[in-house]
Write an enzyme that holds these catalytic residues in place. Structure first.
Site, PDB file in Angstrom:
ATOM      1  N   SER A 121       0.828  -1.207   0.000  1.00 10.27           N
ATOM      2  CA  SER A 121       0.000   0.000   0.000  1.00 10.27           C
ATOM      3  C   SER A 121       0.860   1.253   0.000  1.00 10.27           C
ATOM      4  O   SER A 121       0.339   2.346  -0.145  1.00 10.27           O
ATOM      5  CB  SER A 121      -0.938  -0.003   1.199  1.00 10.27           C
ATOM      6  N   HIS A 142      -2.193  -2.915  -6.280  1.00  9.26           N
ATOM      7  CA  HIS A 142      -2.721  -2.578  -4.960  1.00  9.26           C
ATOM      8  C   HIS A 142      -4.244  -2.695  -4.948  1.00  9.26           C
ATOM      9  O   HIS A 142      -4.953  -1.839  -5.482  1.00  9.26           O
ATOM     10  CB  HIS A 142      -2.269  -1.147  -4.594  1.00  9.26           C
ATOM     11  N   GLU A 154      -5.094  -0.200  -7.932  1.00  3.63           N
ATOM     12  CA  GLU A 154      -4.027   0.721  -8.335  1.00  3.63           C
ATOM     13  C   GLU A 154      -2.889  -0.087  -8.930  1.00  3.63           C
ATOM     14  O   GLU A 154      -2.449  -1.059  -8.314  1.00  3.63           O
ATOM     15  CB  GLU A 154      -3.475   1.426  -7.088  1.00  3.63           C
ATOM     16  N   ASN A 192      -3.379   6.191  -1.118  1.00  7.63           N
ATOM     17  CA  ASN A 192      -3.020   6.524   0.261  1.00  7.63           C
ATOM     18  C   ASN A 192      -2.404   7.900   0.414  1.00  7.63           C
ATOM     19  O   ASN A 192      -2.407   8.469   1.510  1.00  7.63           O
ATOM     20  CB  ASN A 192      -2.137   5.428   0.847  1.00  7.63           C
TER      21      ASN A 192
HETATM   22  N1  CAA Z   1     -16.826 -10.802   0.783  1.00  6.95           N
HETATM   23  C1  CAA Z   1     -18.152 -10.840   0.661  1.00  6.95           C
HETATM   24  N2  CAA Z   1     -18.980 -10.025   1.335  1.00  6.95           N
HETATM   25  C2  CAA Z   1     -18.416  -9.120   2.150  1.00  6.95           C
HETATM   26  C3  CAA Z   1     -17.026  -9.020   2.313  1.00  6.95           C
HETATM   27  C4  CAA Z   1     -16.225  -9.922   1.598  1.00  6.95           C
HETATM   28  N3  CAA Z   1     -14.895  -9.915   1.706  1.00  6.95           N
HETATM   29  N4  CAA Z   1     -16.766  -8.020   3.189  1.00  6.95           N
HETATM   30  C5  CAA Z   1     -17.939  -7.520   3.551  1.00  6.95           C
HETATM   31  N5  CAA Z   1     -18.929  -8.185   2.946  1.00  6.95           N
HETATM   32  C6  CAA Z   1     -20.337  -8.028   3.124  1.00  6.95           C
HETATM   33  C7  CAA Z   1     -20.636  -7.744   4.570  1.00  6.95           C
HETATM   34  O1  CAA Z   1     -20.569  -8.908   5.326  1.00  6.95           O
HETATM   35  C8  CAA Z   1     -22.018  -7.232   4.481  1.00  6.95           C
HETATM   36  O2  CAA Z   1     -22.886  -8.329   4.405  1.00  6.95           O
HETATM   37  P1  CAA Z   1     -24.198  -8.391   5.299  1.00  6.95           P
HETATM   38  O3  CAA Z   1     -25.027  -7.286   4.788  1.00  6.95           O
HETATM   39  O4  CAA Z   1     -24.705  -9.751   5.019  1.00  6.95           O
HETATM   40  O5  CAA Z   1     -23.718  -8.191   6.702  1.00  6.95           O
HETATM   41  C9  CAA Z   1     -21.953  -6.515   3.141  1.00  6.95           C
HETATM   42  O6  CAA Z   1     -20.807  -6.918   2.450  1.00  6.95           O
HETATM   43  C10 CAA Z   1     -21.820  -5.052   3.365  1.00  6.95           C
HETATM   44  O7  CAA Z   1     -22.970  -4.643   2.920  1.00  6.95           O
HETATM   45  P2  CAA Z   1     -23.499  -3.248   3.399  1.00  6.95           P
HETATM   46  O8  CAA Z   1     -24.825  -3.098   2.776  1.00  6.95           O
HETATM   47  O9  CAA Z   1     -23.327  -3.078   4.860  1.00  6.95           O
HETATM   48  O10 CAA Z   1     -22.476  -2.248   2.814  1.00  6.95           O
HETATM   49  P3  CAA Z   1     -22.239  -1.909   1.324  1.00  6.95           P
HETATM   50  O11 CAA Z   1     -22.427  -3.097   0.445  1.00  6.95           O
HETATM   51  O12 CAA Z   1     -22.997  -0.708   1.020  1.00  6.95           O
HETATM   52  O13 CAA Z   1     -20.706  -1.564   1.331  1.00  6.95           O
HETATM   53  C11 CAA Z   1     -18.448  -1.632   1.684  1.00  6.95           C
HETATM   54  C12 CAA Z   1     -19.750  -2.274   2.041  1.00  6.95           C
HETATM   55  C13 CAA Z   1     -18.157  -1.896   0.205  1.00  6.95           C
HETATM   56  C14 CAA Z   1     -17.331  -2.257   2.520  1.00  6.95           C
HETATM   57  C15 CAA Z   1     -18.572  -0.095   1.945  1.00  6.95           C
HETATM   58  O14 CAA Z   1     -18.852   0.138   3.281  1.00  6.95           O
HETATM   59  C16 CAA Z   1     -17.346   0.648   1.564  1.00  6.95           C
HETATM   60  O15 CAA Z   1     -17.113   0.908   0.406  1.00  6.95           O
HETATM   61  N6  CAA Z   1     -16.545   1.054   2.566  1.00  6.95           N
HETATM   62  C17 CAA Z   1     -15.293   1.754   2.310  1.00  6.95           C
HETATM   63  C18 CAA Z   1     -14.252   0.743   1.985  1.00  6.95           C
HETATM   64  C19 CAA Z   1     -12.973   1.389   1.655  1.00  6.95           C
HETATM   65  O16 CAA Z   1     -12.786   2.595   1.641  1.00  6.95           O
HETATM   66  N7  CAA Z   1     -12.004   0.541   1.347  1.00  6.95           N
HETATM   67  C20 CAA Z   1     -10.694   1.003   1.038  1.00  6.95           C
HETATM   68  C21 CAA Z   1      -9.883   0.917   2.278  1.00  6.95           C
HETATM   69  S1  CAA Z   1      -8.292   1.529   1.957  1.00  6.95           S
HETATM   70  C22 CAA Z   1      -7.473   0.235   1.320  1.00  6.95           C
HETATM   71  O17 CAA Z   1      -7.933  -0.858   1.219  1.00  6.95           O
HETATM   72  C23 CAA Z   1      -6.130   0.525   0.832  1.00  6.95           C
HETATM   73  C24 CAA Z   1      -5.060   0.735   1.800  1.00  6.95           C
HETATM   74  O18 CAA Z   1      -3.942   0.565   1.382  1.00  6.95           O
HETATM   75  C25 CAA Z   1      -5.240   1.209   3.167  1.00  6.95           C
END
Ligand code: CAA
Length: 285
Positions: A121, A142, A154, A192
């Site tokens: 990352s 990434h 990325e 990031n």
């Molecule tokens: N596989 C399958 N399903 C998954 C999962 C996975 N790995 N992870 C989560 N889910 C499921 C959850 O269990 C949840 O299911 P339930 O509803 O049955 O509990 C569902 O997905 C989430 O559904 P929601 O309706 O609550 O939420 P959503 O679908 O609207 O979005 C999300 C979920 C996509 C995670 C959203 O909250 C999101 O986009 N969050 C931001 C994530 C983000 O910014 N990620 C980047 C982080 S930074 C990074 O990764 C890089 C770094 O280097 C730091």
């Protein structure tokens, strides 16, 4: 599926490695998932099963395709089987020395034409590539967490990464149903470089008492339509990971605007790492 890539190796069976193995398997690639210890691999298989199970329940994946995807993943505690891989993605601990040592080993055993990608990352792809004799075939790939749900990848071009490696990586992203966006090899790349200063500002806002974590998250979620508030997201990423990335930005760019918030340092020192440790800005059951 990409023309020349059939078998994909994934090294590191943590959250990111599991997700990466899963999406390649769902896209029809044979996947060899490697980690040092069998319990890690057993846990990985269970979490991939849970993830595809959720996708099936939600109607995003047919159960026959889920079973086929699981069947395409084989696991190993040795790097040896990666000698047969066309493309290898590394997703081990975020530590430059560990990644350079692994890339030197992969370089020695992988096929000469195999491409080696890092899911780092923030660590320099140029530095990682320089540990191999094939830096033109080393790039950053990434993925975002949670990998099965996030559409962006990325793609980082190191100082000497060649066009062929970038082309194959773009093709693979398309095969995974994801969008590959290219970034140059500077600290934090694009994601990031922009995300972490925002999260850091949210940490300062807590430290200075501008708002409670709940208030800060509510403003960014409801007011900016972010899917998660910054403190919920930081807990999700891991506060230790946030601190490590901020340190890379601060050291690599030398600008005090990237200095990690003292509250973040204190929380990490206390072992409050977010969701994975049960406590961060919020407490998890
Ligand atoms: N596989 C399958 N399903 C998954 C999962 C996975 N790995 N992870 C989560 N889910 C499921 C959850 O269990 C949840 O299911 P339930 O509803 O049955 O509990 C569902 O997905 C989430 O559904 P929601 O309706 O609550 O939420 P959503 O679908 O609207 O979005 C999300 C979920 C996509 C995670 C959203 O909250 C999101 O986009 N969050 C931001 C994530 C983000 O910014 N990620 C980047 C982080 S930074 C990074 O990764 C890089 C770094 O280097 C730091």
């Amino acid at each position: 599926m990409s023309m020349n890539v059939r078998t994909v190796g994934v090294v590191g069976a943590g959250t990111m490695g599991n997700g990466i193995a899963q999406v390649f398997a769902q896209a029809g690639f044979a996947v060899q998932l490697v980690d040092v210890a069998q319990p890690m691999l057993d846990r990985a298989r269970r979490s991939i099963e849970t993830s595809v199970g959720k996708l099936v329940t939600k109607g995003k994946l047919a159960s026959v395709d889920a079973a086929a995807a699981l069947g395409r993943i084989t696991t190993s505690t040795s790097l040896e089987p990666l000698g047969a891989a066309d493309y290898i993605v590394e997703a081990i601990v975020e530590d430059a020395a560990a990644k350079r040592a692994l890339f030197a080993s992969l370089d020695a055993l992988a096929r000469p034409e195999a491409i080696l990608a890092s899911n780092t990352s923030s660590i320099s792809i140029t530095l990682i590539g320089a540990a191999t004799k094939r830096p033109e075939h080393v790039l950053g790939m990434h993925f975002m967490n949670p990998v099965p749900l996030m559409s962006l990848v990325e793609l980082i071009r190191g100082q000497v990464t060649g066009d062929e490696a970038m082309r194959v990586a773009h093709e693979l992203c398309a095969a995974l149903g994801k969008t590959g966006v290219e970034a140059a090899d500077y600290p934090g790349f694009i994601a990031n470089r922009i995300l972490l200063p925002m999260l850091n500002e949210a940490f300062y806002a807590v430290m200075e008492g501008i708002g409670t974590p709940e208030a800060i998250d509510a403003v960014m979620k409801g007011g900016m339509n972010h899917p998660m508030g910054p403190l919920t997201l930081a807990d999700f990423i891991g506060l230790d990971v946030c601190l490590a990335i901020l340190n890379v930005l601060h050291e690599g760019l030398g600008d005090p605007k990237y200095r990690p918030c003292p509250l973040l340092r204190r929380m990490v020192a206390a072992g409050h790492l977010g969701r994975k440790s049960g406590r961060g800005f919020y407490v998890y059951a």
